[in-house]
Design an enzyme around this catalytic site. Structure first.
Site, PDB file in Angstrom:
ATOM      1  N   GLU A 122      46.083  22.406   6.016  1.00  0.00           N
ATOM      2  CA  GLU A 122      47.831  21.384   6.606  1.00  0.00           C
ATOM      3  C   GLU A 122      48.904  22.758   5.736  1.00  0.00           C
ATOM      4  O   GLU A 122      48.402  23.580   4.558  1.00  0.00           O
ATOM      5  CB  GLU A 122      47.879  20.734   5.846  1.00  0.00           C
ATOM      6  CG  GLU A 122      47.701  20.376   4.785  1.00  0.00           C
ATOM      7  CD  GLU A 122      48.311  19.028   4.189  1.00  0.00           C
ATOM      8  OE1 GLU A 122      49.887  18.819   4.722  1.00  0.00           O
ATOM      9  OE2 GLU A 122      48.301  17.980   3.427  1.00  0.00           O
ATOM     10  N   LYS A 143      46.496   8.493  -1.403  1.00  0.00           N
ATOM     11  CA  LYS A 143      47.411   8.545  -2.990  1.00  0.00           C
ATOM     12  C   LYS A 143      47.721   7.151  -3.666  1.00  0.00           C
ATOM     13  O   LYS A 143      47.447   6.497  -3.344  1.00  0.00           O
ATOM     14  CB  LYS A 143      48.718   8.963  -2.879  1.00  0.00           C
ATOM     15  CG  LYS A 143      48.745  11.330  -2.475  1.00  0.00           C
ATOM     16  CD  LYS A 143      50.054  11.381  -2.061  1.00  0.00           C
ATOM     17  CE  LYS A 143      50.210  12.290  -2.044  1.00  0.00           C
ATOM     18  NZ  LYS A 143      49.358  12.799  -0.564  1.00  0.00           N
TER      19      LYS A 143
END
Length: 293
Positions: free
Chosen positions: A22, A154
Site C-alpha cells: 500500500e 490496531k
C-alpha cells in the site's frame, strides 16, 4: 484504467512472485522523512526474500500497480496527496489527483492486476463504542481473492467485534505460527484463532484450496521482545480514548488522532513498532508469494 510498472508487468508475464504494497503508509502513515526511507526499505525487503514489490498508488489521476522510485518519492514528499479507498478511485482519477491507496483500494487493485499476495501493517475494523463505524477494508476483503499479511488490527479498534465481522463476511484468518490474534503493537490482542499455519508453504496450500472469493488474512504477530510494553500500551490507550471524549473527536479524525497520541505518548516506540511490523510482513509476504510458485 490500471497501469503496470515495468518491473511488475515483466514479473507477472513471467509468472514470478509479486507482492502488493500500500501507499498510505508513505503519505499518511509515517512522518517525513522516515516515510521515504521506510518505503524504499519495504521494497528492498520484498526483493531480498525473492519477490518483486508492487507499491500501488495514483499519480496525476493514473492508477499505477508498481510505482517507480521517483513516483514513490513524489507521494512521500508532495503536499495534498489524497487518501484513497475504493469509492474514491474514480472521482480522484477524474480530478487527476495524486493519491495513496488504503488497504481496501490496494487489495482491489492488486487482485485486478493478478497479484495473489499483499503485505501491509494492520487492517481497519470496527471502532470502539461505534459499531456502525466500520472500515471499508472488511467488506472489500469479503469479495477480494487475495492473501493479506498483516499484524491483525490496531488495538485502538474493537478487536472482538472486528473478528466477529470477519467471520460473518467469510474471511479466513490464519495465525502465522500462533493461535492468538495479534493486536498490531501487541503480540496478543486477547482473542484466539481457530486456524494457524507454521510455514509459507502451509499458507500457500490454504490459498490453493480456497473455494470463495474472500481474502485470506495471515496474522503475523511481532515477537514478544519487539512489541510495545503491554502496560505502557494499555495506559496510553486509556489516555487516548479519554482524549477522544474530551475533544469530541469523531469519524475519520479518530484514527489519526489515536495514532498521533500513541506516537507522542510512547516516545516514538509505537512508530518503531509500526516499522518493524511492515518490514516483517513484507518479508513473509514475499516468502508466501514464492511458495505459491
Amino acid at each position: 484504467m490500471i497501469s503496470l510498472g515495468s518491473r511488475v508487468e515483466a514479473a507477472l508475464s513471467a509468472g514470478r512472485p509479486v507482492v502488493a504494497l500500500e501507499s498510505t503508509i508513505i503519505s499518511h502513515g509515517l512522518p517525513r522523512p522516515d516515510n521515504l526511507r521506510v518505503a524504499r526499505e519495504i521494497e528492498k525487503t520484498v526483493e531480498a526474500a525473492g519477490a518483486v514489490p508492487a507499491t500501488i498508488g495514483m499519480i496525476g489521476g493514473r492508477l499505477v500497480v508498481g510505482l517507480s522510485d521517483a513516483e514513490i518519492e513524489h507521494l512521500a514528499t508532495a503536499d495534498g496527496v489524497v487518501k484513497l479507498s475504493v469509492r474514491d478511485l474514480a472521482p480522484a482519477s477524474m480530478k487527476k489527483a495524486d493519491g495513496a491507496t488504503t488497504v481496501a483500494a490496494t487489495a482491489t487493485l492488486a487482485a485486478r492486476a493478478g497479484i495473489a499476495v499483499f503485505a501491509t501493517g494492520g487492517l481497519g475494523g470496527v471502532h470502539r463504542d461505534a459499531p456502525f463505524d466500520e472500515s471499508a477494508d472488511l467488506s472489500t476483503l469479503a469479495r477480494t481473492p487475495i492473501a493479506v499479511v498483516c499484524a491483525g488490527v490496531k488495538s485502538i479498534l474493537d478487536v472482538g467485534a472486528t473478528l466477529e465481522r470477519l467471520e460473518t463476511l467469510g474471511i479466513t484468518v490464519l495465525g502465522y505460527r500462533t493461535d492468538r490474534f495479534p493486536g498490531f503493537y501487541l503480540r496478543d490482542s486477547g482473542f484466539g484463532l481457530d486456524w494457524s499455519a507454521s510455514s509459507p508453504a502451509e499458507v500457500a496450500e490454504v490459498l490453493r484450496a480456497r473455494v470463495s472469493d474472500a481474502a485470506v488474512l495471515v496474522a503475523n504477530p511481532l515477537p514478544a521482545d519487539e512489541q510495545i510494553d503491554p502496560a505502557l500500551h494499555d495506559r496510553v490507550l486509556a489516555e487516548a480514548m479519554a482524549g477522544l471524549t474530551r475533544g469530541r473527536i469523531t469519524g475519520k479524525d479518530v484514527t489519526p488522532y489515536l495514532l498521533a497520541h500513541f506516537h507522542a505518548a510512547t516516545g516514538g516506540a509505537s512508530l518503531a513498532a509500526n516499522i518493524r511490523i511492515i518490514l516483517r510482513n513484507a518479508s513473509l509476504g514475499a516468502q508466501i508469494a514464492t511458495a505459491l510458485g
